[in-house]
Design a protein around this motif. Structure first.
Motif, PDB file in Angstrom:
ATOM      1  N   ALA A  96       0.856  -1.247  -0.001  1.00 27.22           N
ATOM      2  CA  ALA A  96       0.121   0.076   0.004  1.00 27.22           C
ATOM      3  C   ALA A  96       0.895   1.268  -0.227  1.00 27.22           C
ATOM      4  O   ALA A  96       2.077   1.157   0.650  1.00 27.22           O
ATOM      5  CB  ALA A  96      -0.858   0.002   1.389  1.00 27.22           C
ATOM      6  N   LEU A  97       0.390   2.313  -0.666  1.00 22.96           N
ATOM      7  CA  LEU A  97       1.113   3.453  -0.757  1.00 22.96           C
ATOM      8  C   LEU A  97       1.192   4.274   0.686  1.00 22.96           C
ATOM      9  O   LEU A  97       0.087   4.329   1.638  1.00 22.96           O
ATOM     10  CB  LEU A  97       0.603   4.490  -1.921  1.00 22.96           C
ATOM     11  CG  LEU A  97       0.763   3.765  -3.200  1.00 22.96           C
ATOM     12  CD1 LEU A  97       0.241   4.825  -4.257  1.00 22.96           C
ATOM     13  CD2 LEU A  97       2.247   3.476  -3.419  1.00 22.96           C
ATOM     14  N   ALA A 259       2.426  -3.868   7.740  1.00 23.77           N
ATOM     15  CA  ALA A 259       1.714  -2.706   8.271  1.00 23.77           C
ATOM     16  C   ALA A 259       0.669  -3.333   9.164  1.00 23.77           C
ATOM     17  O   ALA A 259       0.447  -2.669  10.431  1.00 23.77           O
ATOM     18  CB  ALA A 259       1.071  -2.014   7.240  1.00 23.77           C
ATOM     19  N   GLU A 260      -0.037  -4.366   8.915  1.00 20.25           N
ATOM     20  CA  GLU A 260      -0.968  -4.776   9.758  1.00 20.25           C
ATOM     21  C   GLU A 260      -0.559  -5.288  10.765  1.00 20.25           C
ATOM     22  O   GLU A 260      -1.162  -5.391  12.254  1.00 20.25           O
ATOM     23  CB  GLU A 260      -1.796  -6.048   9.122  1.00 20.25           C
ATOM     24  CG  GLU A 260      -2.621  -5.437   7.890  1.00 20.25           C
ATOM     25  CD  GLU A 260      -3.419  -6.599   6.898  1.00 20.25           C
ATOM     26  OE1 GLU A 260      -2.930  -7.757   7.357  1.00 20.25           O
ATOM     27  OE2 GLU A 260      -4.092  -6.305   5.914  1.00 20.25           O
ATOM     28  N   LEU A 265       3.987   1.231  12.731  1.00 19.83           N
ATOM     29  CA  LEU A 265       5.230   1.512  11.814  1.00 19.83           C
ATOM     30  C   LEU A 265       5.033   2.680  10.823  1.00 19.83           C
ATOM     31  O   LEU A 265       5.866   3.320  10.541  1.00 19.83           O
ATOM     32  CB  LEU A 265       5.558   0.170  11.071  1.00 19.83           C
ATOM     33  CG  LEU A 265       6.730   0.089  10.108  1.00 19.83           C
ATOM     34  CD1 LEU A 265       8.067   0.573  10.684  1.00 19.83           C
ATOM     35  CD2 LEU A 265       6.911  -1.249   9.496  1.00 19.83           C
ATOM     36  N   ALA A 266       3.951   2.680  10.189  1.00 20.95           N
ATOM     37  CA  ALA A 266       3.800   3.690   8.921  1.00 20.95           C
ATOM     38  C   ALA A 266       3.930   4.834   9.267  1.00 20.95           C
ATOM     39  O   ALA A 266       4.569   5.846   8.938  1.00 20.95           O
ATOM     40  CB  ALA A 266       2.174   3.298   8.483  1.00 20.95           C
ATOM     41  N   PRO A 349      -4.719   2.811   4.862  1.00 24.09           N
ATOM     42  CA  PRO A 349      -5.884   3.591   5.219  1.00 24.09           C
ATOM     43  C   PRO A 349      -5.412   4.281   6.526  1.00 24.09           C
ATOM     44  O   PRO A 349      -6.021   5.590   6.648  1.00 24.09           O
ATOM     45  CB  PRO A 349      -6.702   2.436   5.813  1.00 24.09           C
ATOM     46  CG  PRO A 349      -6.740   1.446   4.602  1.00 24.09           C
ATOM     47  CD  PRO A 349      -5.045   1.331   4.352  1.00 24.09           C
ATOM     48  N   GLY A 350      -4.539   3.888   7.500  1.00 25.48           N
ATOM     49  CA  GLY A 350      -4.082   4.410   8.562  1.00 25.48           C
ATOM     50  C   GLY A 350      -3.340   5.711   8.233  1.00 25.48           C
ATOM     51  O   GLY A 350      -2.986   6.533   9.040  1.00 25.48           O
TER      52      GLY A 350
END
Length: 358
Positions: A96-97, A259-260, A265-266, A349-350
């Motif tokens: 994901a970006l 990420a999940e 982390l993001a 999303p986050g």
């Protein structure tokens, strides 16, 4: 920042905030080594909570590594449009970006013509042959979209010639499969084997070039190649003043499974990249006027800020929303993406509300 700049800076300037938490998560990050990423590569800025290994790589190779299904790097730089195509057309969801556009370029500078071909303005390209090493690359998608919006030139009104070789391959890496997609409704041929895009123009196989890099023959000073916009700086400044668009080429991405598993982390990555960019800004103010050979570097920096603001390379969704949505539209309009993508589906999303403090 070059090595001499690092020496001139001294310990006080090089001081940066370190991770407050114990670094425990090992990750590998691949991207270009740029002024805005150098503090991450040399360790002045850490991604909090991680033990990160940074690997310098070329965009074509990073695209292929991620999209092949064997993406092992937790964080990687990717071409924005190749990612869009795999997401829309192949249901690619491994990455994901993140709202960290690492590479942006205005693209009027990227159009070259054969001297004496009678091409003085964009409209003169209608019915001509245009060479390119990668039809569906991010850069080419931007150029075609801008030329249709600004000058009324449709992709179907020219003949496209794909070169087998790319004179900028040393910097960009091998062209990924996603940069060679061809839509219906256009005429495409392949140039002479062994010719790069410069050769196609010099030998008269094409009348113009749309190319992300600067063709080798132009760099060598061959007078047979000219820019369509000799004063591209003025044209690009006018484009930005009217549209507010600063075209995005590359974006940082994160593996969805990572990420999940590590939802913090993001944000840690975003904050670290923003901090590294802030250090690059400081270097431009304090040192680059001396370490860069350009004689009017300071004037260019001041002019850029007067037009685009102090944070002229912004991270986050909101300052980049119009630019992103414009490329989403271009890709679908040009018959490349199967549908018009959205920010909400392509970005983690986050990360949608991440914003900088600079």
């Amino acid at each position: 920042m070059c090595r001499s700049a690092a020496v001139l800076a001294g310990p006080a300037f090089l001081r940066a905030t370190r991770a407050s938490a114990q670094s425990t998560l090992p990750i590998t990050v691949s991207s270009y080594l740029l002024d805005r990423t150098e503090a991450l590569f040399d360790g002045r800025v850490k991604i909090e909570g991680t033990e990160a290994t940074f690997v310098a790589d070329a965009i074509g190779d990073m695209n292929t590594a991620a999209f092949s299904g064997n993406g092992t790097r937790e964080i990687t730089e990717l071409g924005l449009h190749p990612f869009m195509l795999t997401h829309a057309n192949e249901e690619f969801r491994d990455y994901a970006l993140l709202p960290i556009p690492l590479l942006r370029q205005f693209r009027h500078k990227s159009v070259f013509v054969r001297a004496g071909a009678g091409i003085e303005k964009p409209e003169d390209l209608k019915g001509r042959r245009i060479g390119t090493p990668g039809y569906s690359s991010t850069s080419l998608t931007w150029i075609r979209g801008i030329f249709e919006d600004e000058y009324g030139l449709k992709p179907s009104e020219v003949e496209w010639v794909q070169s087998v070789k790319d004179s900028s391959a040393g910097e960009a890496g091998n062209i990924s499969a996603q940069e060679q997609r061809l839509p219906e409704g256009i005429t495409v041929t392949t140039g002479t084997p062994g010719f790069d895009e410069s050769d196609l123009l010099l030998e008269g196989e094409v009348d113009a070039l749309f190319h992300a890099g600067t063709p080798a023959a132009f760099i060598a000073g061959d007078a047979r190649i000219e820019r369509l916009f000799p004063d591209f700086r003025a044209v690009e400044r006018d484009y930005f003043e009217r549209t507010g668009i600063y075209p995005i080429m590359h974006v940082l991405a994160i593996r969805r499974d990572v990420a999940e598993e590590h939802p913090w982390l993001a944000r840690a990555v975003f904050d670290a990249y923003s901090q590294a960019k802030t250090l690059a800004y400081e270097t431009k103010d304090r040192l680059t006027w001396a370490t860069d050979m350009l004689p009017w570097y300071s004037q260019e920096l001041e002019d850029t800020r007067a037009l685009m603001g102090r944070n002229f390379y912004p991270y986050g969704i909101e300052p980049n929303r119009k630019t992103l949505e414009t490329l989403f539209r271009y890709s679908h309009d040009q018959g490349l993406a199967s549908r018009v993508l959205t920010i909400e589906e392509t970005f983690l999303p986050g990360s949608l509300d991440f914003a900088e403090e600079v």
